[in-house]
Design an enzyme around this catalytic site. Structure first.
Site, short mmCIF file in Angstrom:
data_model
loop_
_atom_site.label_atom_id
_atom_site.label_comp_id
_atom_site.label_asym_id
_atom_site.label_seq_id
_atom_site.Cartn_x
_atom_site.Cartn_y
_atom_site.Cartn_z
N GLY A 562 0.82 -1.20 0.00
CA GLY A 562 0.00 0.00 0.00
C GLY A 562 0.85 1.25 0.00
O GLY A 562 2.02 1.23 0.40
N GLY A 565 -0.24 9.06 1.75
CA GLY A 565 0.32 10.39 1.63
C GLY A 565 1.59 10.59 2.44
O GLY A 565 2.37 11.48 2.15
N PHE A 566 1.81 9.74 3.46
CA PHE A 566 2.96 9.96 4.34
C PHE A 566 3.95 8.81 4.32
O PHE A 566 4.93 8.85 5.04
CB PHE A 566 2.49 10.18 5.78
N ASP A 679 -9.38 11.60 9.37
CA ASP A 679 -9.11 11.13 8.01
C ASP A 679 -9.84 9.82 7.72
O ASP A 679 -9.25 8.85 7.27
CB ASP A 679 -7.60 10.96 7.80
#
Length: 883
Positions: A562, A565-566, A679
């Site tokens: 996977g 964003g970080f 989120d």
């Protein structure tokens, strides 16, 4: 005049202090001190004395009097009947002799309990009895004694001034005086059952004496250890002193085995390790298992892995029998030492019920079921009786309470009970009980061990103690957390300093320069660490991995599972064979460090079936990684995309949505500190083999106190399409945990296909997602009186009802004003309740929000695949329902 030299005086004093004391009795009398003795119906030993047991065998205030099978004890010139003595836990059940008869004939006074000897057990409390009160006034819980006049009982002293005298009695914490007139029979019954006290005499000196084959006793109030001398055959005694602090630390750091369990330590203990464990957690290893007895209830340790979250116990009497004879219902005090995990529920069992079949059959909910015991009707309830989920069934619960002779509450695993609710049968019920229940780490002990200490228990204060080299401490040894966090940096600095100092030509220069550089380096490091110190304390129970270990477990980062964003997520394998997911954070500027601390500190405080489990982390310089459980099915977005080959029906989607709601409810209300995720989206919902959801990725999470209804944020965080309107514009309200509720509503709409409508109908280039609820409300307005119509579209009525329920819940969650959205505990109730109980929410005043250029500090992302493609069947369901 001549004086004795000072050295002689010192020698004389030492000889006087340590010279063995002559025993006042014979060797035969000493034998009585070694053995237990019978007094009335009780068996007792040290520190008691009485009967044939000489006074030096016990504490001077603990003389037992034995007469006609009755044991009594005199405390402060008041006689107490001793109903029971538990030598293992050092507890006594007492009752004032004068309160065993009529209350009005008792001595109305309060004896003084020596605090150095007795401590009231936490399941009891003291109530004040006010007497000789003003008969003209009205009192709560009052009664009139013939000779003493009016008296009143209260936990407070609101009207003490209107009564002439008062005294105190000890009653169970469950005893509540009547509001108006006192039920004297009720009070007398509670007093006759007595109360429990704990002896707070230090046991360690006697344990030391026994280990050296000595016999414990007292010289006045000083503990002594006595032995028979081999030469003269006489008895000599010496004062007992507690082992040194470092000796206690060393002994309690050694782990032990019991039955089929290995590597045990606090709060458990076995004889010889009394000071290393909690008094209630003594283990019995005689039957091949590790079992403990708490409040007369036996528990068996099924697994006690201190390095993982697998710490399971089970009630011994329910391991092989759903209907054991005479099961006890004393609520154990396990949670005072080891907290239940978040997904532990209290399974309540009702036996020998005299109910008509119509009173309970059919049951109104899957929370109820029938046990099927041979003797009488028996039932079970799968939720804690205080749960709001049972509020609608209070009538059934009242019937069970009134008509059943016995009720037993047994801790059990929440996931196992969920399986029982889905498929109720005796095998699943038996499996739920045999699986046991999970416990959390003792936070005090975790902090103590990390600081270099060993966990123990202070018998005098009845409190946890951390044994350290320099003496016992309350929670942890005195260390500098900066030294632990930065010891590697310090070693590097020292190494560089030494290397440079070997260059002879620069010695003078280094002598002047290095102190300044060192101060500057340490100041910078300290400033950085100070910002992290508070949150790093939450990481204490977690496993720390080196970067080399992370690289090894991922086979040099071979398999990517996977991307976010970080960071990137890799598949890994621990030494014990468990599959894990390893999230390696990007070495980027900005909020990377805070993102790491947010995620690890948030996840380390959670333990719930619908929250991904954190197993450890790595932090070496700029390299950071998070290790958590691996879920083979991956994230939810893969299952609701039109590209997937696996089509989930609405029942499966409903189960996933309900699980996510329960996970968020736990984050908002189940943790000691509220966690707001910020989120929620399909990519951050992982699915296990049974499609049970787990909320993950806490990089944007924020911790706050539960009493805080409003949060202060300096940035915008979240993913476009799921961000609550107040996150972008404060005109809609303040940011709070209700922001997660909005994101959850958007997630629900995407799951059932409502978002696809927006994809087809919206062609504007601004990408706003604030328009999409409008078409839902427009279609609702077309329905008669705002009701949703039942339309046959080729799906079952059950699936149609599920879609309707999820649609209405989603509409409530995406209300533009946070105050109009339900909290997550209400959302769970709405999802679990009936469709008929749901109303169509009012149409909010929706405004388009233009998402302008984002500041560099904003934590907001736009996933290219975040707005999932949902298969046409679910789209058709939602369109038909809302038409």
């Amino acid at each position: 005049m001549s004086y004795m030299p000072t050295s002689c005086l010192v020698l004389f004093f030492l000889l006087f202090l340590f010279h063995p004391l002559p025993w006042a009795l014979s060797k035969e009398d000493l034998g009585w001190c070694e053995a237990l003795f019978q007094c009335g119906n009780n068996t007792a030993g040290f520190p008691f004395w009485g009967g044939n047991r000489a006074k030096p065998c016990g504490h001077p205030l603990l003389e037992l009097r034995c007469l006609n099978n009755i044991t009594s004890l005199n405390i402060s010139n008041h006689e107490y009947n001793v109903f029971h003595i538990d030598q293992t836990s050092n507890t006594l059940r007492l009752a004032r002799t004068d309160l065993l008869g009529s209350f009005c004939s008792a001595e109305f006074n309060t004896p003084t309990f020596p605090r150095e000897i007795f401590k009231l057990f936490p399941t009891y409390k003291s109530l004040t009895v006010l007497y000789n009160c003003d008969p003209k006034l009205s009192y709560r819980s009052s009664y009139t004694c013939p000779d003493l006049g009016l008296f009143s009982m209260s936990q407070s002293l609101d009207y003490q001034n209107s009564c002439q005298d008062s005294f105190k009695v000890n009653v169970p914490t469950s005893f509540v005086p009547e509001e108006k007139e006192m039920n004297l029979t009720h009070l007398e019954s509670a007093l006759r059952k007595g109360f429990e006290v704990k002896l707070v005499i230090d046991e360690i000196p006697c344990q030391e004496c026994s280990s050296s084959r000595g016999i414990c006793g007292f010289n006045s109030t000083t503990q002594i250890c006595c032995n028979v001398t081999s030469l003269s055959g006489g008895v000599t005694c010496v004062p007992q002193h507690q082992p040194s602090a470092d000796e206690l630390r060393r002994r309690c750091s050694e782990r032990f085995s019991c039955g089929n369990q290995r590597n045990l330590y606090y709060p458990f203990w076995i004889p010889g390790r009394e000071y290393c464990g909690h008094p209630d957690f003594k283990l019995d290893c005689s039957g091949g298992f590790a079992e403990l007895n708490i409040a007369s209830v036996n528990f068996r340790i099924l697994n006690m892995s201190y390095d993982s979250s697998n710490k399971r116990l089970a009630r011994s009497d329910y391991l092989n029998d759903l209907c054991p004879p005479n099961p006890l219902n004393d609520e154990p005090l396990i949670e005072t030492v080891l907290q239940f995990s978040a997904d532990t529920e209290l399974l309540t069992l009702y036996y020998d019920c005299q109910l008509n079949s119509s009173a309970t059959s059919p049951f109104p909910s899957s929370y109820f079921g029938e046990l099927g015991c041979d003797e009488g009707r028996s039932y079970y309830v799968t939720r804690n009786l205080s749960s709001p989920l049972l509020d609608r069934f209070r009538g059934v619960l009242n019937n069970l309470r009134e008509m059943c002779k016995r009720k037993v509450s047994v801790p059990a695993s929440g996931p196992a009970l969920n399986t029982l609710q889905t498929n109720p049968n005796s095998n699943n019920l038996k499996m739920a009980l045999e699986h046991g229940f999970e416990l959390q780490d003792n936070s005090n002990c975790s902090m103590c061990v990390l600081s270099g200490g060993s966990c123990g228990y202070n018998q005098n204060s009845s409190l946890f103690v951390c044994y350290c080299k320099d003496g016992p401490q309350d929670n942890q040894c005195d260390i500098n957390l900066d030294d632990i966090i930065g010891n590697r940096i310090v070693a590097i600095i020292i190494g560089i300093f030494v290397a440079l100092c070997t260059i002879g030509g620069f010695i003078a220069f280094l002598v002047l320069l290095c102190p300044c550089c060192k101060v500057r380096i340490f100041r910078n490091r300290k400033t950085s660490d100070d910002r992290r110190q508070e949150k790093l304390k939450a990481l204490i129970p977690l496993k720390h991995y080196t970067y080399a270990q992370v690289k090894r477990m991922t086979k040099s980062f071979a398999e990517v599972v996977g991307r976010g964003g970080f960071g990137i997520v890799y598949r890994g394998t621990l030494c014990d064979g468990r599959m894990v997911a390893v999230k390696v954070l990007k070495e980027s500027k900005g909020n990377n460090s805070e993102d790491f601390i947010n995620e690890v500190s948030s996840m380390s405080q959670t333990s719930h079936v619908n929250i991904v489990s954190l197993l450890g982390f790595c932090s070496e310089g700029s390299r950071r990684a998070i290790i958590y459980e691996f879920l083979e099915n991956g994230s939810l977005d893969k299952f609701i995309s039109e590209k997937t080959s696996v089509i989930l029906d609405l029942t499966a989607l409903y189960g996933i949505a309900l699980g996510v709601a329960r996970g968020l409810e736990y984050l908002h209300y189940g943790c000691k500190t509220r966690i707001v995720h910020f989120d929620i989206k399909p990519q951050n919902v992982l699915l296990d083999d049974n499609l049970s959801p787990k909320v993950s990725d806490f990089g944007l999470a924020k911790l706050c106190e539960k009493k805080e209804s409003v949060m202060s944020l300096m940035d915008t965080r979240g993913t476009i399409g799921y961000i609550a309107p107040e996150m972008i514009s404060r005109v809609y309200g303040s940011v709070s945990h209700k922001s997660d509720v909005y994101s959850y509503g958007m997630l629900v709409f995407e799951m059932i296909g409502a978002r696809k409508k927006e994809r087809f109908g919206q062609n504007s280039a601004n990408g706003s997602s604030m328009y999409f609820p409008e078409w839902i409300y427009k279609d609702l307005e077309k329905a008669d009186n705002g009701d949703l119509e039942h339309i046959e579209i080729g799906i079952s009525s059950e699936e149609e009802e599920i879609a309707k329920k999820m649609t209405l819940v989603g509409l409530w969650c995406i209300q533009s004003s946070p105050s109009d959205r339900p909290p997550m505990n209400k959302v769970v109730e709405m999802m679990e309740g009936s469709l008929d109980a749901l109303e169509v929410p009012p149409r909010p005043v929706l405004q388009q929000i233009h998402v302008g250029p984002l500041l560099e500090s904003s934590w907001i992302t736009e996933e290219s695949s975040s707005i999932s493609e949902i298969e046409n069947r679910n789209l058709q369901v939602c369109e038909k329902i809302l038409s």
